[in-house]
Design an enzyme around this catalytic site. Structure first.
Site, PDB file in Angstrom:
ATOM      1  N   HIS A 117      -5.441   9.651   0.158  1.00 27.34           N
ATOM      2  CA  HIS A 117      -5.322   8.797   1.355  1.00 27.34           C
ATOM      3  C   HIS A 117      -6.068   9.395   2.547  1.00 27.34           C
ATOM      4  CE1 HIS A 117      -3.537   5.922   4.193  1.00 27.34           C
ATOM      5  NE2 HIS A 117      -3.257   5.216   3.118  1.00 27.34           N
ATOM      6  N   ASP A 135       0.804  -1.221   0.000  1.00 28.46           N
ATOM      7  CA  ASP A 135       0.000   0.000   0.000  1.00 28.46           C
ATOM      8  C   ASP A 135       0.837   1.272   0.000  1.00 28.46           C
ATOM      9  OD1 ASP A 135      -2.147  -1.726   0.261  1.00 28.46           O
ATOM     10  OD2 ASP A 135      -3.050  -0.622   1.928  1.00 28.46           O
ATOM     11  N   HIS A 192      -6.227   3.215  -4.325  1.00 29.87           N
ATOM     12  CA  HIS A 192      -6.142   3.478  -2.875  1.00 29.87           C
ATOM     13  C   HIS A 192      -6.479   4.946  -2.580  1.00 29.87           C
ATOM     14  CE1 HIS A 192      -5.143   2.225   1.135  1.00 29.87           C
ATOM     15  NE2 HIS A 192      -3.987   2.842   1.219  1.00 29.87           N
ATOM     16  N   HIS A 249       3.631  -2.292   3.221  1.00 32.88           N
ATOM     17  CA  HIS A 249       3.657  -0.921   2.715  1.00 32.88           C
ATOM     18  C   HIS A 249       4.949  -0.623   1.940  1.00 32.88           C
ATOM     19  CE1 HIS A 249       0.653  -0.686   5.948  1.00 32.88           C
ATOM     20  NE2 HIS A 249       0.122   0.295   5.254  1.00 32.88           N
TER      21      HIS A 249
END
Ligand SMILES: [Zn+2]
Length: 244
Positions: free
Chosen positions: A117, A62, A113, A209
């Site tokens: 964010h 991510d 995503h 991540h």
């Protein structure tokens, strides 16, 4: 870390894992599949496992890509012939278009995503839809034609976004386990977490991540060590399920 890496730091502290897994929407009517996902029909069911059970795991990364660690991560995955899912953050896609193209060229799978964010918990469906469409359009601007079959809400805070993603042809993608790689970048610690949590959770979707908000070298090193060791024990690496 460098100031470049600290700019987005405040946005990337994940919520507790318990909260992340509570937001799964029921499997309602499927989406049209005709939207920006281009991955075929999806449902609002938040997927947290691989399609196959047994000694299988799906690696998902991510908040990237980032020029410090994603190139090495792509090398590690290529050396081990493992395909992963990359959940791309629009703001950093704009900063690193070549890396997005490298991810696609290497055969990995893309996941929307969001653009900035942000926590979507209280957003209206219309606001979510506008953000998801803009993010997918940006990804396609830098990687024309790339399928985006998944969507993952920042912090796992789904709000209305699971159904909106499904309507746009993107399967909401949750996770089974994390290695809490925002807490430490100690490669020994992260390797032990990655191996033990995969072993304890057959069919897991694993959240890692590679975003630019902090050093990710420990995460990359843990992946480099764990894949061959788990493979030697019979583990395989696949994509997450899709419910469409
Ligand atoms: Zn994130």
């Amino acid at each position: 870390m460098t100031s470049r890496r600290t700019r987005l730091r405040l946005l990337a502290v994940p919520l507790a894992v318990g909260a992340l897994l509570s937001g799964a929407a029921p499997a309602l009517a499927g989406g049209t599949g005709a939207g920006p996902g281009q991955g075929g029909p999806a449902t609002a069911d938040v997927v947290t496992t691989t399609r196959l059970g047994g000694q299988v795991a799906a690696l998902t990364f991510d908040d990237g890509p980032n020029p410090h660690d994603t190139p090495r991560l792509l090398e590690v995955l290529a050396e081990n012939d493992v395909k992963a899912v990359f959940c791309l953050w629009g703001d950093v896609v704009r900063q690193n278009p070549d890396l997005v193209r490298q991810i696609v060229a290497a055969g990995h799978t893309l996941c929307n995503h969001t653009m900035h964010h942000e926590d979507l918990a209280t957003w209206t469906p219309e606001a979510v839809r506008a953000d998801l469409e803009a993010t997918s359009a940006l990804i396609r601007e830098v990687a024309p034609g790339a399928p985006i079959p998944y969507f993952r809400a920042p912090y796992g805070s789904w709000g209305q976004s699971a159904q909106v993603a499904a309507d746009l042809g993107m399967q909401p993608l949750g996770w089974t386990v994390t290695i809490e790689d925002w807490e430490t970048q100690d490669a020994d610690v992260l390797t032990e977490r990655l191996e033990s949590r995969i072993r304890a959770n057959p069919g897991a979707v694993v959240l890692l991540h590679d975003g630019p908000v902090m050093d990710r070298s420990g995460t990359v090193e843990a992946v480099a060590r764990a894949i061959p060791e788990l493979r030697a024990e019979g583990w395989r690496f696949h994509k997450p399920d899709r419910r469409g």
